[in-house]
Motif scaffolding. Sequence first.
Motif, PDB file in Angstrom:
ATOM      1  N   ASP A  15       0.822  -1.222   0.000  1.00  0.00           N
ATOM      2  CA  ASP A  15       0.000   0.000   0.000  1.00  0.00           C
ATOM      3  C   ASP A  15       0.851   1.266   0.000  1.00  0.00           C
ATOM      4  OD1 ASP A  15      -2.472  -1.376   0.011  1.00  0.00           O
ATOM      5  OD2 ASP A  15      -2.315  -1.674   2.179  1.00  0.00           O
ATOM      6  N   SER A  16       1.911   1.253  -0.770  1.00  0.00           N
ATOM      7  CA  SER A  16       2.789   2.414  -0.861  1.00  0.00           C
ATOM      8  C   SER A  16       2.106   3.550  -1.629  1.00  0.00           C
ATOM      9  CB  SER A  16       4.095   2.033  -1.572  1.00  0.00           C
ATOM     10  OG  SER A  16       4.900   3.167  -1.790  1.00  0.00           O
ATOM     11  N   THR A  17       2.500   4.770  -1.310  1.00  0.00           N
ATOM     12  CA  THR A  17       2.009   5.926  -2.057  1.00  0.00           C
ATOM     13  C   THR A  17       2.782   6.137  -3.355  1.00  0.00           C
ATOM     14  OG1 THR A  17       3.508   7.370  -0.817  1.00  0.00           O
ATOM     15  CG2 THR A  17       1.252   7.119   0.031  1.00  0.00           C
ATOM     16  N   VAL A  18       3.867   5.372  -3.548  1.00  0.00           N
ATOM     17  CA  VAL A  18       4.687   5.481  -4.752  1.00  0.00           C
ATOM     18  C   VAL A  18       4.110   4.571  -5.835  1.00  0.00           C
ATOM     19  CG1 VAL A  18       7.023   5.273  -5.699  1.00  0.00           C
ATOM     20  CG2 VAL A  18       6.697   5.884  -3.279  1.00  0.00           C
ATOM     21  N   ALA A  19       4.136   5.024  -7.084  1.00  0.00           N
ATOM     22  CA  ALA A  19       3.693   4.224  -8.222  1.00  0.00           C
ATOM     23  C   ALA A  19       4.848   4.068  -9.199  1.00  0.00           C
ATOM     24  CB  ALA A  19       2.500   4.876  -8.918  1.00  0.00           C
ATOM     25  N   SER A  20       4.888   2.920  -9.874  1.00  0.00           N
ATOM     26  CA  SER A  20       5.925   2.653 -10.873  1.00  0.00           C
ATOM     27  C   SER A  20       5.265   2.487 -12.235  1.00  0.00           C
ATOM     28  CB  SER A  20       6.711   1.394 -10.497  1.00  0.00           C
ATOM     29  OG  SER A  20       7.653   1.062 -11.503  1.00  0.00           O
ATOM     30  N   VAL A  21       5.708   3.279 -13.204  1.00  0.00           N
ATOM     31  CA  VAL A  21       5.145   3.297 -14.550  1.00  0.00           C
ATOM     32  C   VAL A  21       6.259   3.012 -15.548  1.00  0.00           C
ATOM     33  CG1 VAL A  21       3.809   4.633 -16.231  1.00  0.00           C
ATOM     34  CG2 VAL A  21       3.542   5.092 -13.781  1.00  0.00           C
ATOM     35  N   VAL A  22       5.953   2.230 -16.569  1.00  0.00           N
ATOM     36  CA  VAL A  22       6.927   1.913 -17.610  1.00  0.00           C
ATOM     37  C   VAL A  22       6.523   2.618 -18.896  1.00  0.00           C
ATOM     38  CG1 VAL A  22       8.003   0.063 -18.953  1.00  0.00           C
ATOM     39  CG2 VAL A  22       7.415  -0.316 -16.544  1.00  0.00           C
ATOM     40  N   VAL A  23       7.494   3.216 -19.569  1.00  0.00           N
ATOM     41  CA  VAL A  23       7.235   3.927 -20.820  1.00  0.00           C
ATOM     42  C   VAL A  23       8.269   3.506 -21.859  1.00  0.00           C
ATOM     43  CG1 VAL A  23       6.309   5.922 -19.574  1.00  0.00           C
ATOM     44  CG2 VAL A  23       8.708   5.927 -20.272  1.00  0.00           C
ATOM     45  N   HIS A  24       7.974   3.793 -23.115  1.00  0.00           N
ATOM     46  CA  HIS A  24       8.992   3.653 -24.164  1.00  0.00           C
ATOM     47  C   HIS A  24       8.790   4.768 -25.178  1.00  0.00           C
ATOM     48  CE1 HIS A  24       6.565   2.050 -27.554  1.00  0.00           C
ATOM     49  NE2 HIS A  24       5.820   1.517 -26.612  1.00  0.00           N
ATOM     50  N   PRO A  25       9.852   5.179 -25.890  1.00  0.00           N
ATOM     51  CA  PRO A  25       9.786   6.350 -26.764  1.00  0.00           C
ATOM     52  C   PRO A  25       9.388   6.047 -28.197  1.00  0.00           C
ATOM     53  CG  PRO A  25      12.048   5.637 -26.600  1.00  0.00           C
ATOM     54  CD  PRO A  25      11.244   4.695 -25.728  1.00  0.00           C
ATOM     55  N   GLY A  26       9.154   4.770 -28.538  1.00  0.00           N
ATOM     56  CA  GLY A  26       8.898   4.430 -29.937  1.00  0.00           C
ATOM     57  C   GLY A  26      10.173   4.511 -30.744  1.00  0.00           C
ATOM     58  N   GLY A  27      10.044   4.993 -31.978  1.00  0.00           N
ATOM     59  CA  GLY A  27      11.211   5.148 -32.838  1.00  0.00           C
ATOM     60  C   GLY A  27      11.673   6.590 -32.842  1.00  0.00           C
ATOM     61  N   ALA A  28      12.689   6.902 -32.062  1.00  0.00           N
ATOM     62  CA  ALA A  28      13.153   8.279 -31.889  1.00  0.00           C
ATOM     63  C   ALA A  28      14.548   8.431 -32.478  1.00  0.00           C
ATOM     64  CB  ALA A  28      13.160   8.652 -30.407  1.00  0.00           C
ATOM     65  N   LEU A  29      14.668   9.275 -33.502  1.00  0.00           N
ATOM     66  CA  LEU A  29      15.921   9.433 -34.233  1.00  0.00           C
ATOM     67  C   LEU A  29      16.545  10.801 -33.998  1.00  0.00           C
ATOM     68  CD1 LEU A  29      14.889   8.005 -37.738  1.00  0.00           C
ATOM     69  CD2 LEU A  29      15.876   6.763 -35.791  1.00  0.00           C
ATOM     70  N   LEU A  47       8.463   7.412 -37.878  1.00  0.00           N
ATOM     71  CA  LEU A  47       9.264   7.631 -36.685  1.00  0.00           C
ATOM     72  C   LEU A  47       9.193   9.087 -36.255  1.00  0.00           C
ATOM     73  CD1 LEU A  47      12.327   5.452 -37.799  1.00  0.00           C
ATOM     74  CD2 LEU A  47      10.329   4.749 -36.471  1.00  0.00           C
ATOM     75  N   GLN A  48       9.948   9.456 -35.235  1.00  0.00           N
ATOM     76  CA  GLN A  48       9.876  10.812 -34.696  1.00  0.00           C
ATOM     77  C   GLN A  48      11.208  11.201 -34.082  1.00  0.00           C
ATOM     78  OE1 GLN A  48       6.754  10.594 -31.764  1.00  0.00           O
ATOM     79  NE2 GLN A  48       7.831   9.087 -30.509  1.00  0.00           N
ATOM     80  N   GLY A  49      11.287  12.433 -33.619  1.00  0.00           N
ATOM     81  CA  GLY A  49      12.490  12.912 -32.965  1.00  0.00           C
ATOM     82  C   GLY A  49      12.486  12.590 -31.479  1.00  0.00           C
ATOM     83  N   LYS A  50      13.600  12.845 -30.850  1.00  0.00           N
ATOM     84  CA  LYS A  50      13.721  12.521 -29.434  1.00  0.00           C
ATOM     85  C   LYS A  50      12.921  13.467 -28.548  1.00  0.00           C
ATOM     86  CE  LYS A  50      17.907   9.841 -29.931  1.00  0.00           C
ATOM     87  NZ  LYS A  50      19.301   9.584 -29.541  1.00  0.00           N
ATOM     88  N   HIS A  51      12.600  14.653 -29.061  1.00  0.00           N
ATOM     89  CA  HIS A  51      11.722  15.544 -28.301  1.00  0.00           C
ATOM     90  C   HIS A  51      10.351  14.908 -28.123  1.00  0.00           C
ATOM     91  CE1 HIS A  51      10.775  16.170 -32.480  1.00  0.00           C
ATOM     92  NE2 HIS A  51       9.768  16.976 -32.193  1.00  0.00           N
ATOM     93  N   ALA A  52       9.860  14.229 -29.180  1.00  0.00           N
ATOM     94  CA  ALA A  52       8.574  13.536 -29.086  1.00  0.00           C
ATOM     95  C   ALA A  52       8.707  12.221 -28.330  1.00  0.00           C
ATOM     96  CB  ALA A  52       8.009  13.294 -30.486  1.00  0.00           C
ATOM     97  N   GLY A  53       9.877  11.580 -28.431  1.00  0.00           N
ATOM     98  CA  GLY A  53      10.114  10.366 -27.664  1.00  0.00           C
ATOM     99  C   GLY A  53      10.054  10.599 -26.168  1.00  0.00           C
TER     100      GLY A  53
END
Length: 316
Positions: free
Chosen positions: A203-217, A245-251
Amino acid sequence: MSSASSAPPWNVQRPPRADGSFFLVTGGNAGIGYFVAEQLSATGATVVLGSRNPAKAEDAVASIRARVPGARVRAVQLDLADLTSLRTAAESLGVDHLDAVVHNAGVALDEPPREETADGHELMFGTNHLGHFALTRWLMPLLSAAPAARVVTMGSFAAKSERLDLDDLQSREDYRPKRSYGRSKLAQMHFGFELDRRLRAVDSTVASVVVHPGGALDSLTPSRPPVHERTTGARLGAAPAALLLQGKHAGAWPAVRAVLDPAVLGGQLWGPRVFGLRGEPRCEPVWDHLADASVAARLWDASRALTGVDPSPLPG
């Protein structure tokens, strides 16, 4: 930040204010990490760039300050390949709580030979996964002291086609750089999901989320001299790739949303909307192999043995 029910639609160009919040971005001096830091700095939060290279970190800090008036941004020395230094790095933050950490820093090798960290671990697995695993141990008291902190782990689309070899996590038997990189990112993602399971169990108040940037060039990324400079030739040559794909700003967008959006929940996977490769961030189904909690638990035990620490949270 407002509640999820009253929050306006998410706008990647105008994320909500986060005045008074304190965020750490590992590898915030370059690549996607830089843009995560730049975008978070625009919310009024204090953002710390964790970097092993002080000169590059100061360049990134200067770039953010030039683009974000009044940005509260600074850097700390952080070398994820040196496990013995991570407790000191966490203490150097000098705060009593941490609202979010973005586990972004990473090493990617394209060619042999196999390299190792100072602790004797394969370089990519040791830095990308074990370094963040151990760092979380030392950050957990600060995260637990915040009202609703988040651990955001930056995975990779390269991990989607990989599977862990739990008997050869260090790639000693069969080292292939690109595969080892993909597996190191897969290990990070397994860690992010397993961490959330353990957080929920107490019952921690901390949450863990996983993300990925897709194709960032790099070639689709806007210039931020001296952090990143895109030539006209690179921009023109990358034009066809921009269809998928996209740039790293969008990633950076999935990570920024995972930090700031109250509608994002622990245990979720966020990535780009279009084929998982480009576009605005969305919550996507957890990949089948990432849903295997038994693999994640075995990886956790192995990581604990290899690092000598355990980031398991205390009851909230």
